[in-house]
Design a protein around this motif. Structure first.
Motif, PDB file in Angstrom:
ATOM      1  N   VAL A  64      79.023  34.265  34.546  1.00 36.10           N
ATOM      2  CA  VAL A  64      79.874  35.269  34.418  1.00 36.10           C
ATOM      3  C   VAL A  64      81.172  34.687  34.673  1.00 36.10           C
ATOM      4  N   ASP A  65      81.299  33.853  35.981  1.00 29.73           N
ATOM      5  CA  ASP A  65      82.425  33.054  36.481  1.00 29.73           C
ATOM      6  C   ASP A  65      82.298  31.866  37.221  1.00 29.73           C
ATOM      7  N   PRO A  66      82.702  30.804  36.335  1.00 35.73           N
ATOM      8  CA  PRO A  66      82.101  29.477  37.016  1.00 35.73           C
ATOM      9  C   PRO A  66      82.795  28.940  38.182  1.00 35.73           C
ATOM     10  N   THR A  67      84.149  29.783  38.527  1.00 37.51           N
ATOM     11  CA  THR A  67      85.046  29.132  39.595  1.00 37.51           C
ATOM     12  C   THR A  67      84.242  29.227  40.840  1.00 37.51           C
ATOM     13  N   GLY A  68      84.477  28.178  41.545  1.00 36.15           N
ATOM     14  CA  GLY A  68      83.831  27.965  42.891  1.00 36.15           C
ATOM     15  C   GLY A  68      82.390  27.785  43.058  1.00 36.15           C
ATOM     16  N   ALA A  69      81.677  27.276  41.733  1.00 32.28           N
ATOM     17  CA  ALA A  69      80.249  27.065  42.069  1.00 32.28           C
ATOM     18  C   ALA A  69      80.076  25.834  42.669  1.00 32.28           C
ATOM     19  N   GLY A  70      81.197  24.751  42.193  1.00 37.09           N
ATOM     20  CA  GLY A  70      81.029  23.318  42.813  1.00 37.09           C
ATOM     21  C   GLY A  70      81.302  23.314  44.260  1.00 37.09           C
ATOM     22  N   ASP A  71      82.020  24.371  44.888  1.00 38.37           N
ATOM     23  CA  ASP A  71      82.287  24.562  46.152  1.00 38.37           C
ATOM     24  C   ASP A  71      81.263  24.928  46.993  1.00 38.37           C
ATOM     25  N   CYS A  72      80.750  25.906  46.331  1.00 36.04           N
ATOM     26  CA  CYS A  72      79.458  26.613  47.051  1.00 36.04           C
ATOM     27  C   CYS A  72      78.294  25.742  47.123  1.00 36.04           C
ATOM     28  N   PHE A  73      78.127  25.061  46.028  1.00 31.92           N
ATOM     29  CA  PHE A  73      77.150  23.999  45.711  1.00 31.92           C
ATOM     30  C   PHE A  73      77.345  22.884  46.786  1.00 31.92           C
ATOM     31  N   GLY A  74      78.336  22.631  47.080  1.00 27.99           N
ATOM     32  CA  GLY A  74      78.812  21.478  48.335  1.00 27.99           C
ATOM     33  C   GLY A  74      78.607  22.100  49.731  1.00 27.99           C
ATOM     34  N   GLY A  75      79.087  23.189  49.803  1.00 25.04           N
ATOM     35  CA  GLY A  75      78.869  23.856  51.035  1.00 25.04           C
ATOM     36  C   GLY A  75      77.408  24.008  51.452  1.00 25.04           C
ATOM     37  N   THR A  76      76.753  24.366  50.491  1.00 30.98           N
ATOM     38  CA  THR A  76      75.229  24.648  50.643  1.00 30.98           C
ATOM     39  C   THR A  76      74.456  23.124  50.918  1.00 30.98           C
ATOM     40  N   PHE A  77      74.967  22.162  50.219  1.00 29.61           N
ATOM     41  CA  PHE A  77      74.235  20.719  50.378  1.00 29.61           C
ATOM     42  C   PHE A  77      74.645  20.283  51.845  1.00 29.61           C
ATOM     43  N   VAL A  78      75.739  20.182  52.186  1.00 26.60           N
ATOM     44  CA  VAL A  78      76.289  19.597  53.263  1.00 26.60           C
ATOM     45  C   VAL A  78      75.729  20.684  54.656  1.00 26.60           C
ATOM     46  N   ALA A  79      75.796  21.842  54.531  1.00 26.34           N
ATOM     47  CA  ALA A  79      75.095  22.738  55.372  1.00 26.34           C
ATOM     48  C   ALA A  79      73.563  22.442  55.668  1.00 26.34           C
ATOM     49  N   SER A  80      72.989  21.884  54.610  1.00 22.43           N
ATOM     50  CA  SER A  80      71.647  21.904  54.517  1.00 22.43           C
ATOM     51  C   SER A  80      71.378  20.412  55.419  1.00 22.43           C
ATOM     52  N   LEU A  81      72.158  19.488  55.004  1.00 21.62           N
ATOM     53  CA  LEU A  81      71.875  18.208  55.747  1.00 21.62           C
ATOM     54  C   LEU A  81      72.332  18.448  57.328  1.00 21.62           C
ATOM     55  N   ALA A  82      73.150  19.205  57.761  1.00 30.76           N
ATOM     56  CA  ALA A  82      73.602  19.664  59.147  1.00 30.76           C
ATOM     57  C   ALA A  82      72.523  20.215  59.742  1.00 30.76           C
ATOM     58  N   LEU A  83      71.619  21.236  58.962  1.00 28.48           N
ATOM     59  CA  LEU A  83      70.485  22.063  59.527  1.00 28.48           C
ATOM     60  C   LEU A  83      69.377  21.166  59.612  1.00 28.48           C
TER      61      LEU A  83
END
Ligand code: ATP
Ligand code: MG
Length: 319
Positions: A251-270
């Motif tokens: 529906v709206d691709p804007t921000g998908a990459g940023d959200c993806f990155g936030g999830t990956f880095v947070a997963s590593l932190a966790l």
């Protein structure tokens, strides 16, 4: 104390309602939505429960309130967001072309967002920091570039790793110093999160595998390539892991990459193991594109786990 720290632009986004709509004629736009690449990233890291903070400048207007309240609700520490009297919060207008590409009109460099500098990086911002994230789209003037370079040094001194999403925007490359700063941050990056377009910019004419290998040869820890509806590819010196995307209505691709990155880095932190971190990041990207608005599709760890538990359908091809 925030494990994940970022700096850069907090914006509102106002978007075209019709594909093919142009900036050269009047049309209907929707917004304001909270936005800004580092803001989307840190909102998602906050939702994951990783402990997140952002240093940024906003105006003394309600666009600022919209963003700050949103980030707080997501668990982000906003004490390092400075409200600048007399300045307006930054904005981005976006239109969508039929081929899936986007055009932007940015008001960032001359908005409050452009006023962040190294003096905004209070020492306690980095207390407990384990990951410092830089967005290439934030490096738009000497003050922000200096803040990014200084942040990298302070984060390193605190024992943190550096993650970097080049997030190249053709509109921003016209600005002086952007290229030099991108190269400087790249040289300090442990975790690189490019898109295909970013790889083409960093290593022109090379196929993705070759470009990824040469970027890893510089000694960095890993590279996670974002391939939109195809999924993602993780590289480190030992392995290449292709993760096919989940089927999702975009529906709206804007921000998908940023959200993806936030999830990956947070997963590593966790401390989430790598294979699961890749699944969670792909799931977050797939959910992000389903909603209009740059961070409206961000999700909590529990929501991502629930999505994965349904064994959602995914593409056949492994990227
Ligand atoms: P941005 O435009 O925000 O800079 P990006 O190029 O950095 O985007 P994308 O590759 O578009 O990032 O998206 C990040 C991830 O989100 C992809 O690797 C994929 O896992 C997921 N994703 C993106 N688009 C889709 C889609 N249409 N369907 C399913 N998953 C998607
Ligand atoms: Mg991106």
């Amino acid at each position: 104390m925030a494990q994940i720290v970022t700096i850069g632009e907090i914006l509102v986004e106002i978007m075209a309602t019709r594909i093919g709509q142009s900036f050269t004629e009047p049309g209907l736009f929707m917004g304001p939505y909270p936005s800004g690449a580092p803001a989307i990233f840190i909102d998602q890291a906050g939702r994951m429960g990783a402990g997140a903070a952002i240093a940024a400048c906003v105006g003394d207007d309600e666009f600022a309130t919209l963003n700050i309240e949103r980030l707080r609700r997501s668990g982000v520490d906003t004490r390092f967001v400075r409200r600048v009297a007399g300045a307006a919060t930054g904005s981005a207008f976006v239109t969508y072309r039929a081929d899936g590409s986007r055009d932007f009109v940015f008001n960032i460099a001359h908005s409050a967002a452009g006023l962040l500098d190294a003096t905004d990086l209070a020492p306690d911002l980095f207390a407990g920091c384990r990951f410092f994230h830089v967005m290439g789209s934030s490096l738009i003037n000497p003050g922000l570039a200096q803040a990014a370079r200084c942040g990298v040094e302070l984060a390193r001194a605190a024992g943190a790793r550096i993650s970097f999403d080049p997030n190249i925007r053709k509109e921003l490359l016209k600005l002086p110093e952007v290229e030099a700063t991108i190269r400087a941050i790249l040289g300090q990056t442990d975790i690189l999160l490019p898109s295909d377009a970013d790889l083409e910019y960093l290593c022109p004419g090379q196929d993705a595998d070759t470009a990824a290998r040469s970027l890893l040869a510089a000694g960095r820890e890993c590279l996670l390539l974002k391939r939109g509806a195809l999924g993602s590819v993780y590289y480190d010196r030992e392995q290449r892991i292709g993760t096919p995307a989940f089927l999702s209505e975009e529906v709206d691709p804007t921000g998908a990459g940023d959200c993806f990155g936030g999830t990956f880095v947070a997963s590593l932190a966790l401390g989430i193991p790598l294979p699961r971190a890749l699944e969670l990041a792909n799931a977050a990207g797939a959910l992000a594109v389903r909603k209009k608005g740059p961070m409206e599709g961000n999700a909590t760890l529990a929501e991502l786990e629930a999505f994965l538990a349904t064994d959602p359908p995914r593409r056949q091809e492994v990227p």
